[in-house]
Design an enzyme around this catalytic site. Structure first.
Site, mmCIF file in Angstrom:
data_model
loop_
_atom_site.group_PDB
_atom_site.id
_atom_site.type_symbol
_atom_site.label_atom_id
_atom_site.label_comp_id
_atom_site.label_asym_id
_atom_site.label_seq_id
_atom_site.Cartn_x
_atom_site.Cartn_y
_atom_site.Cartn_z
ATOM 1 C CE1 TYR A 1 -4.338 0.304 -0.358
ATOM 2 C CE2 TYR A 1 -4.337 -1.604 1.093
ATOM 3 C CZ TYR A 1 -4.987 -0.774 0.187
ATOM 4 O OH TYR A 1 -6.275 -1.027 -0.158
ATOM 5 C CD GLU B 1 -4.986 4.728 0.364
ATOM 6 O OE1 GLU B 1 -5.275 5.599 1.207
ATOM 7 O OE2 GLU B 1 -5.731 3.781 0.074
ATOM 8 C CG ASP C 1 -7.447 12.206 -22.855
ATOM 9 O OD1 ASP C 1 -6.417 11.551 -23.097
ATOM 10 O OD2 ASP C 1 -8.518 11.694 -22.478
ATOM 11 C CB THR D 1 -3.570 5.574 -21.493
ATOM 12 O OG1 THR D 1 -3.517 5.829 -22.896
ATOM 13 C CG2 THR D 1 -4.989 5.709 -21.000
ATOM 14 C CE LYS E 1 -6.081 4.461 -25.442
ATOM 15 N NZ LYS E 1 -6.227 5.026 -24.088
HETATM 16 N N1 DSN Z 1 -10.707 2.633 -25.012
HETATM 17 C C1 DSN Z 1 -9.773 3.562 -25.591
HETATM 18 C C2 DSN Z 1 -9.810 3.524 -27.066
HETATM 19 O O1 DSN Z 1 -9.967 2.430 -27.602
HETATM 20 O O2 DSN Z 1 -9.653 4.531 -27.708
HETATM 21 C C3 DSN Z 1 -9.972 4.932 -25.105
HETATM 22 O O3 DSN Z 1 -10.348 4.905 -23.785
#
Ligand code: DSN
Length: 472
Positions: A64, A66, A241, A270, A273
């Site tokens: 943990y 936090e 984003d 994220t 990707k």
């Molecule tokens: N699920 C992602 C996408 O496929 O673009 C975005 O959150």
């Protein structure tokens, strides 16, 4: 023959798992086999490196942590501090950001942390002074009510879903759609491109607290300098984003006006990707928002995932290597080759092409819905996802589009010649599929689907996935 380190590591891990629950070990092995076999064109997916994957499978998962580095709610976090600090340092250096917060578990979490930071920052400055309290945590229910009114019902202006925006930018299926009074900007119906004058006009009328840029299905660059000017003109906080194109920013394909980091007040992403890291999220910002962002856990997030932060540190270190810039450029070259190959064969593409990692095919030209096209391609060994197109006549469930992206195949080493071959396979399937009796049903000769699957698999044989990993 002695095994290489990667094969040894993954084989040993599976052996240990198999001793407890063999079905899990089998599923992990089957997932690798499936990924090796399929032509993965999902624009938001990729293949993380073995080092990144291995960094996640360890005892950091047991801890943990936090709070933030040096300010934890639990004792014994010195090693978590080390990996979190490393991940944050790599992120700052890679993106040229003043501050990086690497705890978010996903893109949605990263966006919630950002929304909270923006709201809290606004609340803590003039409004808090008025309420004569020191910290946002000290506000009473009545204060909150008054502040919500003062903030004009928390308005957010983001890209519309059918133009390629994301659910978390104020749309109803996501909590952002409940937290914010949302209005969207779309794209020009003639060109499919963002019309910045239209965004500016919407901003003037709506006066959002937050102007959001970023997308999950827009195949073009966004001019973040212009978007910042629009935000400034109405006193909005400018948030980007960059989840989809973070790898293109990291690899310096998107620079100047197209790099969000120097222009936005706050940037979320994220890490899994185009950035090719572990599944997770991250927030970048300047010093003004850093304190609020660092309150992400426990204000917004559950306990951090130290094993994933360790993997983020590894992946971000990889993205700082010179060969990542080459990878990022190849992603875009491949997307362009795919778009050109499809266009030459008669496909209709949203905006007529691409200048990032994704291509959006309008499949109404083939007499299909997105759902029918997605399934027909899947039967043929080509993994894509259906996606709405601007002003989509089939709505968000059946859709009229197929989104395809090149980060994953580029990681495997496929190049522009293979993209043309991929365009041919996609074109063959879509021209040979006919609509069935509903928006989900379709007719495709199974023999043709098998033939294309075999061709897709042949295309991949020269580009093995995880070539150093032999599970035996
Ligand atoms: N699920 C992602 C996408 O496929 O673009 C975005 O959150």
């Amino acid at each position: 023959m002695s095994l290489n380190a990667e094969s040894t590591a993954f084989r040993s891990a599976l052996e240990v798992i198999r001793a407890v629950e063999p079905r899990v070990a089998d599923a992990i092995g089957a997932e690798l086999a499936d990924q090796r076999e399929s032509l993965k064109l999902i624009a938001s997916e990729n293949y993380a490196s073995p080092a990144t994957l291995l960094a996640m499978g360890n005892w950091f998962s047991d801890k943990y942590a936090e709070g933030t580095i040096g300010r934890r709610f639990y004792a014994g976090c010195q090693n978590v501090d080390t990996v979190e600090a490393l991940a944050a340092e790599h992120a700052r250096e890679l993106f040229g950001a003043a501050h990086a917060y690497v705890q978010p578990h996903s893109g949605i979490d990263a966006n919630l942390v950002a929304f909270w930071a923006i709201l809290a920052d606004r609340v803590e400055s003039p409004a808090l002074k008025k309420a004569q309290v020191r910290q946002v945590n000290d506000l009473t229910e009545a204060d909150w009510f008054a502040l919500r009114r003062e903030l004009g019902n928390q308005r957010m202006l983001g890209m519309s879903l059918d133009a390629g925006g994301h659910l978390t930018h104020g749309f109803r299926p996501n909590i952002s759609g409940k937290m914010f009074d949302q209005r969207s900007y779309g794209t020009d119906p003639a060109t499919g491109l963002i019309d910045y004058d239209n965004v500016a006009e919407a901003a003037r009328e709506f006066k959002p607290l937050i102007l959001v840029a970023g997308y999950s299905a827009y195949p073009r660059k966004v001019n973040f300098r212009i978007m910042r000017e629009i935000a400034d003109s109405v006193g909005a906080t400018f948030m980007v984003d960059m989840a989809h194109f973070a790898g293109l920013v990291a690899g310096k394909v998107f620079t100047g006006d197209f790099d969000p980091v120097p222009h936005a007040h706050i940037v979320t992403t994220t890490t899994h990707k185009s950035l090719r890291g572990p599944r997770g999220g991250m927030v970048l910002c300047g010093p003004e928002l850093a304190d609020q962002v660092d309150r992400g856990c426990p204000m917004v997030l559950g306990g951090p995932l130290p094993h994933v932060m360790a993997a983020k540190a590894v992946a971000l270190a990889e993205a700082r290597r010179p060969d990542f810039a080459d990878y990022a450029q190849r992603i875009v070259d491949n997307a362009r080759a795919l778009a050109e190959g499809l266009t030459r064969r008669g496909a209709k593409l949203v905006t007529g092409g691409t200048d990032n990692h994704l291509v959006l095919i309008d499949v109404t030209g083939y007499g299909l819905t997105g759902r029918q096209a997605e399934q027909a391609l899947l039967d043929s060994g080509i993994v894509t996802n259906r996606n709405a197109v601007p002003q989509d006549p089939n709505g968000a469930w059946y859709t009229s589009g197929i989104r395809i992206g090149t980060p994953a195949l580029t990681s495997r080493g496929l190049g522009t010649a293979e993209m043309d071959a991929t365009a041919e396979l996609i074109h063959t399937v879509l021209t040979q599929t006919t609509s069935g009796e509903s928006k989900a049903k379709y007719v495709l000769d199974p023999a043709l689907a098998d033939k294309v699957s075999k061709q897709a698999s042949d295309l991949l044989t020269t580009f093995p996935l995880y070539p150093a990993v032999d599970l035996g």
